[in-house]
Design a protein around this motif. Structure first.
Motif, PDB file in Angstrom:
ATOM      1  N   ARG A  22       0.844  -1.186   0.000  1.00 51.70           N
ATOM      2  CA  ARG A  22       0.000   0.000   0.000  1.00 51.70           C
ATOM      3  C   ARG A  22       0.879   1.236   0.000  1.00 51.70           C
ATOM      4  O   ARG A  22       1.962   1.222   0.543  1.00 51.70           O
ATOM      5  CB  ARG A  22      -0.856   0.053   1.273  1.00 51.70           C
ATOM      6  CG  ARG A  22      -1.747  -1.129   1.452  1.00 51.70           C
ATOM      7  CD  ARG A  22      -3.189  -0.742   1.210  1.00 51.70           C
ATOM      8  NE  ARG A  22      -4.038  -1.901   1.310  1.00 51.70           N
ATOM      9  CZ  ARG A  22      -4.319  -2.683   0.301  1.00 51.70           C
ATOM     10  NH1 ARG A  22      -3.840  -2.452  -0.886  1.00 51.70           N
ATOM     11  NH2 ARG A  22      -5.092  -3.730   0.474  1.00 51.70           N
ATOM     12  N   THR A  52      -3.250   5.276   4.356  1.00 52.84           N
ATOM     13  CA  THR A  52      -3.690   4.876   5.689  1.00 52.84           C
ATOM     14  C   THR A  52      -4.043   6.045   6.577  1.00 52.84           C
ATOM     15  O   THR A  52      -4.628   5.866   7.615  1.00 52.84           O
ATOM     16  CB  THR A  52      -2.585   4.078   6.389  1.00 52.84           C
ATOM     17  OG1 THR A  52      -1.375   4.797   6.233  1.00 52.84           O
ATOM     18  CG2 THR A  52      -2.453   2.712   5.764  1.00 52.84           C
ATOM     19  N   LYS A 112      -9.739  -4.184   9.074  1.00 54.99           N
ATOM     20  CA  LYS A 112     -10.316  -3.587   7.867  1.00 54.99           C
ATOM     21  C   LYS A 112      -9.233  -3.030   6.971  1.00 54.99           C
ATOM     22  O   LYS A 112      -8.188  -2.577   7.421  1.00 54.99           O
ATOM     23  CB  LYS A 112     -11.242  -2.437   8.272  1.00 54.99           C
ATOM     24  CG  LYS A 112     -12.561  -2.866   8.777  1.00 54.99           C
ATOM     25  CD  LYS A 112     -13.458  -1.651   8.948  1.00 54.99           C
ATOM     26  CE  LYS A 112     -14.631  -2.060   9.812  1.00 54.99           C
ATOM     27  NZ  LYS A 112     -15.213  -0.981  10.528  1.00 54.99           N
ATOM     28  N   ASP A 113      -9.544  -3.011   5.702  1.00 54.39           N
ATOM     29  CA  ASP A 113      -8.661  -2.423   4.715  1.00 54.39           C
ATOM     30  C   ASP A 113      -9.082  -0.972   4.510  1.00 54.39           C
ATOM     31  O   ASP A 113     -10.235  -0.722   4.186  1.00 54.39           O
ATOM     32  CB  ASP A 113      -8.809  -3.218   3.415  1.00 54.39           C
ATOM     33  CG  ASP A 113      -7.665  -2.950   2.485  1.00 54.39           C
ATOM     34  OD1 ASP A 113      -7.574  -3.642   1.480  1.00 54.39           O
ATOM     35  OD2 ASP A 113      -6.879  -2.033   2.759  1.00 54.39           O
ATOM     36  N   GLU A 131     -10.072  -0.593   0.516  1.00 51.12           N
ATOM     37  CA  GLU A 131     -11.210  -1.357   0.001  1.00 51.12           C
ATOM     38  C   GLU A 131     -12.192  -1.610   1.134  1.00 51.12           C
ATOM     39  O   GLU A 131     -11.789  -2.130   2.177  1.00 51.12           O
ATOM     40  CB  GLU A 131     -10.689  -2.711  -0.475  1.00 51.12           C
ATOM     41  CG  GLU A 131     -11.246  -3.174  -1.767  1.00 51.12           C
ATOM     42  CD  GLU A 131     -10.726  -4.570  -2.061  1.00 51.12           C
ATOM     43  OE1 GLU A 131     -11.533  -5.440  -2.416  1.00 51.12           O
ATOM     44  OE2 GLU A 131      -9.517  -4.784  -1.873  1.00 51.12           O
ATOM     45  N   GLY A 153     -12.524  -5.430   1.929  1.00 45.04           N
ATOM     46  CA  GLY A 153     -11.310  -6.223   1.960  1.00 45.04           C
ATOM     47  C   GLY A 153     -10.752  -6.355   3.359  1.00 45.04           C
ATOM     48  O   GLY A 153     -11.223  -5.730   4.305  1.00 45.04           O
ATOM     49  N   SER A 176      -7.127  -6.226   5.478  1.00 48.61           N
ATOM     50  CA  SER A 176      -5.729  -5.842   5.313  1.00 48.61           C
ATOM     51  C   SER A 176      -4.789  -6.749   6.097  1.00 48.61           C
ATOM     52  O   SER A 176      -3.672  -6.989   5.687  1.00 48.61           O
ATOM     53  CB  SER A 176      -5.525  -4.405   5.762  1.00 48.61           C
ATOM     54  OG  SER A 176      -5.583  -4.338   7.166  1.00 48.61           O
ATOM     55  N   GLN A 177      -5.233  -7.255   7.246  1.00 49.28           N
ATOM     56  CA  GLN A 177      -4.311  -8.043   8.057  1.00 49.28           C
ATOM     57  C   GLN A 177      -5.085  -9.043   8.891  1.00 49.28           C
ATOM     58  O   GLN A 177      -6.237  -8.798   9.262  1.00 49.28           O
ATOM     59  CB  GLN A 177      -3.554  -7.104   8.993  1.00 49.28           C
ATOM     60  CG  GLN A 177      -2.109  -7.464   9.176  1.00 49.28           C
ATOM     61  CD  GLN A 177      -1.443  -6.522  10.133  1.00 49.28           C
ATOM     62  OE1 GLN A 177      -1.918  -5.407  10.333  1.00 49.28           O
ATOM     63  NE2 GLN A 177      -0.382  -6.945  10.730  1.00 49.28           N
TER      64      GLN A 177
END
Lengths: 557, 187
Positions: A150, A155, B141-142, B145, B148, B150-151
């Motif tokens: 990313r 973020t 959470k992403d 997206e 999607g 994230s981790q």
């Protein structure tokens, strides 16, 4: 709906008053920044809050009331506090209350529908989270490492609830300027009212630091002006300066000192100043140099014989061997000539090692380079001979096949030679081919020796780079004031009684050391080799000289 | 309100799950790992010292024996401080987040806190590791997206409880998460 109230621990023992802070609707949390004490005039409170809001861009408002019951329960105070809700309208209106000396807290959050309906409509549950205001003010939150796939900019969109709390407290400096002990229209209680222990020595040191830093700055500017003067730019001196890694390190150190005066590197090798150690070192150097020279002589005797069973061309062998032996003889005599002065020189050079371990390591690297100077010379001779031979061979090989190198077109073209050209060319070609093993062997041996020395110097350079790029200040900060570098927060549940609101203590989770080093790594002045492995092998094969360490700012050869 | 139950981990060791409910919106699970046994400690110490004694008979240097003692002591201290986890705690606070704490045998604690805004869900996943094992994990959470992930953050990695223990924890977590989702969507 559970509401969160962030309450500073310093206000837990404050007298009754108004709660002042910021309401974050997205996280449904209220960040209490200070407590305004009685008596106050509401107009002045509103003025102060407007000033703070303008100065800090933080939406500071009155959030509710705080009641600390020291004596018997005062019903009149309770009604008075409720009445304040009408003057400072805020949704939701918090009412925090603490019994005298006990751990039981109560808090209510009510939504006012309007002055007409007095019924408490929609009371919500409140969760109290205590935080240390001074630590949160000084702390810097480090978000978790961004995932590799990313981009860094994505973020930041979701600024988490805790980041908002840290942000609010950090930006509200304007609110913390006046205190309840100050003579002002409004008396506030916040982290400044707790008082911080101070030390006379620290204060004196802070006072003295100003003039001392000024003096050091003047001295350093004098030194850097002296080093930048024209005398040092003349050819012999500038060439030597650029080759010695000690000078590079000294320059780096000077830059660092100019930037932050009182940085003395941690490892202070004061023991190098002891005379007997210097003497021992000096005494050790001569035998080491002798030993190296003797080994080289043995190596050359071996090469002049039949090394590894290979048959060498006797005449060329003898010439090259004698030539190199004579060099070694010169070198040994030179070392023996210098031996009485070595100790004195080393002592003076060792003085400069008080500027840090890195300077000492650079001096070591330079000493190694100077002691193995003859190996460097042999490498250059061997490489030049080999290079000439290879170029001659390739050109004569082309002649043998009837081709020629076209310099204009930079390609190989066919060419018709005369018979005598061909004859002489073939003769020379055979001579060179049969002399090739001898020259190649000498070249191989001396290249390996040179590579060994370069590897040792390279390792020392790596170590120096590592020490240079270590962020000592950040590591010291992490050790002594761990709350300044925060990786996150941690919560602890405090004593809980049924019917009372939930109380949590928010503490700062410090950054692990590995992340501190990774985030705050200093830029290195290291010079990395510019060749890839493929180009290095190519240069070695064709006998071109390799210069693995180029200082920054040097012209390419 | 406290509750203690006994379970077993994937290797058959005994685990104790302690559950504390501070309020309807705050829950804490404490899973204690099996302690270091005297048998394993004695076995390791004897092996190291026998090896050192064997070396000593070869080299006749008494430094080897002192070195073996130092190594054993330092190794034990390092193991207790960096490797051996005594208990793992999971604290869920509605509308604030989820906190995982690992306490080592020497008393050191390492804490991670994940805000509720980043948590997508808590699920039980399957993994194939010589046999099929189950583990509880948090899905994050992403930011880019909306649907999607994230981790994936696994929980109780050193304790490694079995499915029955995980189901207990999973049910309570889902209660709180459902409550949080319901209240967060309402204005």
């Amino acid at each position: 709906m559970v509401l969160k109230a962030f309450f500073p621990t310093c206000c837990a023992s404050a007298d009754s008053g108004l709660l002042v802070g910021r309401w974050v609707p997205e996280q449904s949390s209220a960040v209490v920044l200070a407590v305004v004490h009685f008596p106050f005039i509401p107009i002045q409170v509103k003025e102060l809050l407007a000033q703070v809001q303008q100065a800090s861009q933080v939406g500071v408002t009155v959030l509710g009331t705080w009641c600390h019951r020291r004596q018997e329960p005062e019903e009149s105070l309770g009604h008075f506090l409720e009445g304040l809700g009408a003057i400072f309208s805020h949704k939701p209106w918090f009412q925090l209350c603490r019994e005298r000396g006990s751990k039981s807290w109560s808090c209510k959050a009510t939504h006012w529908q309007g002055p007409t309906s007095h019924a408490a409509s929609g009371e919500d549950q409140v969760m109290l989270i205590f935080y240390d205001q001074r630590k949160v003010l000084l702390s810097q939150l480090h978000p978790p490492a961004v995932l590799p796939d990313r981009q860094a900019g994505d973020t930041t969109a979701s600024a988490g609830g805790l980041a908002a709390v840290f942000d609010t407290v950090a930006r509200s400096e304007a609110l913390f300027q006046s205190d309840r002990f100050d003579e002002g229209p409004v008396r506030l209680s916040h982290w400044q009212s707790e008082g911080v222990e101070a030390s006379i020595l620290v204060e004196l040191a802070k006072w003295a630091a100003g003039p001392v830093c000024l003096l050091l700055a003047c001295l350093l500017s004098l030194v850097s002006a002296a080093s930048a003067c024209r005398v040092f730019k003349l050819w012999p001196l500038s060439f030597i300066w650029s080759k010695l890694s000690t000078c590079e390190q000294l320059r780096h150190r000077l830059e660092q000192l100019t930037l932050i005066f009182s940085t003395r590197k941690a490892k202070n090798p004061a023991q190098l100043m002891r005379k007997d150690l210097i003497g021992q070192l000096a005494d050790a150097l001569i035998p080491v140099a002798d030993h190296v020279a003797k080994e080289l002589q043995h190596l050359l005797q071996w090469l002049m014989g039949a090394p590894a069973g290979l048959k060498m061309n006797r005449a060329l062998d003898q010439v090259l061997g004698r030539f190199f032996l004579y060099h070694i003889h010169l070198w040994i005599s030179y070392i023996h000539l210098m031996s009485p002065f070595i100790e004195r020189i080393l002592w003076h050079v060792g003085l400069s090692a008080c500027l840090g371990l890195t300077v000492a390591l650079s001096i070591l690297s330079d000493i190694i380079a100077l002691l193995t100077f003859h190996i460097y010379c042999f490498y250059v001779y061997g490489a030049r001979l080999y290079c000439l031979k290879i170029h001659g061979l390739s050109s004569l090989w082309r002649l043998f096949r009837g081709k020629k190198w076209n310099v204009l077109r930079q390609r190989v073209d066919s060419c018709s030679y005369d018979l005598d050209q061909l004859f002489i060319g073939t003769l020379l070609f055979t001579i060179l081919v049969f002399l090739l093993p001898t020259t190649a062997l000498y070249y191989l041996v001396f290249t390996l020796l040179r590579l060994l020395v370069v590897t040792v110097q390279g390792l020392i350079h790596l170590l120096v780079d590592l020490i240079n790029s270590l962020p000592l200040y950040s590591l010291g900060l992490r050790l002594c004031r761990p709350y300044r570098l925060a990786a996150g927060v941690k919560f602890r549940v405090l004593e809980h009684e049924t019917g009372r609101p939930l109380r949590l203590l928010m503490q700062i989770n410090p950054l692990p050391y590995s992340r501190v080093v990774h985030t705050y790594r200093l830029p290195t002045c290291g010079c990395h080799p510019k060749h890839s492995w493929g180009s290095l092998c190519r240069k070695l094969f064709f006998g071109e000289l390799i210069y693995p360490w180029r200082q920054r700012g040097d012209k390419q050869d | 309100m406290e509750d203690e139950q006994s379970f077993s981990d994937i290797y058959g060791g005994r685990l104790a799950l302690q559950r504390r409910c501070y309020s309807p919106s705050c829950l804490e699970f404490c899973l204690s790992c099996p302690r270091i046994t005297l048998r394993s400690l004695t076995a390791v110490t004897c092996t190291v010292w026998l090896a050192a004694y064997g070396l000593f008979t070869l080299c006749e240097n008494s430094m080897i024996l002192s070195a073996a003692i130092f190594i054993t002591l330092l190794g034990l201290l390092g193991y207790l401080h960096f490797v051996k986890i005594d208990h793992e705690t999971l604290l869920i606070i509605d509308s604030l987040g989820i906190q995982m704490t690992s306490s080592y045998a020497s008393g050191k604690e390492s804490t991670t806190f994940i805000e509720m805004g980043e948590v997508k869900d808590v699920v039980i996943n399957e993994a194939i590791y010589m046999k099929v094992i189950y583990y509880l994990c948090i899905l994050l959470k992403d930011p880019v997206e909306p649907h999607g992930i994230s981790q994936v953050v696994p929980l109780f990695q050193s304790a490694k409880p079995r499915l029955d223990c995980l189901i207990e924890v999973y049910r309570s977590c889902q209660d709180i998460l459902a409550h949080q989702r319901a209240t967060s969507t309402s204005p």
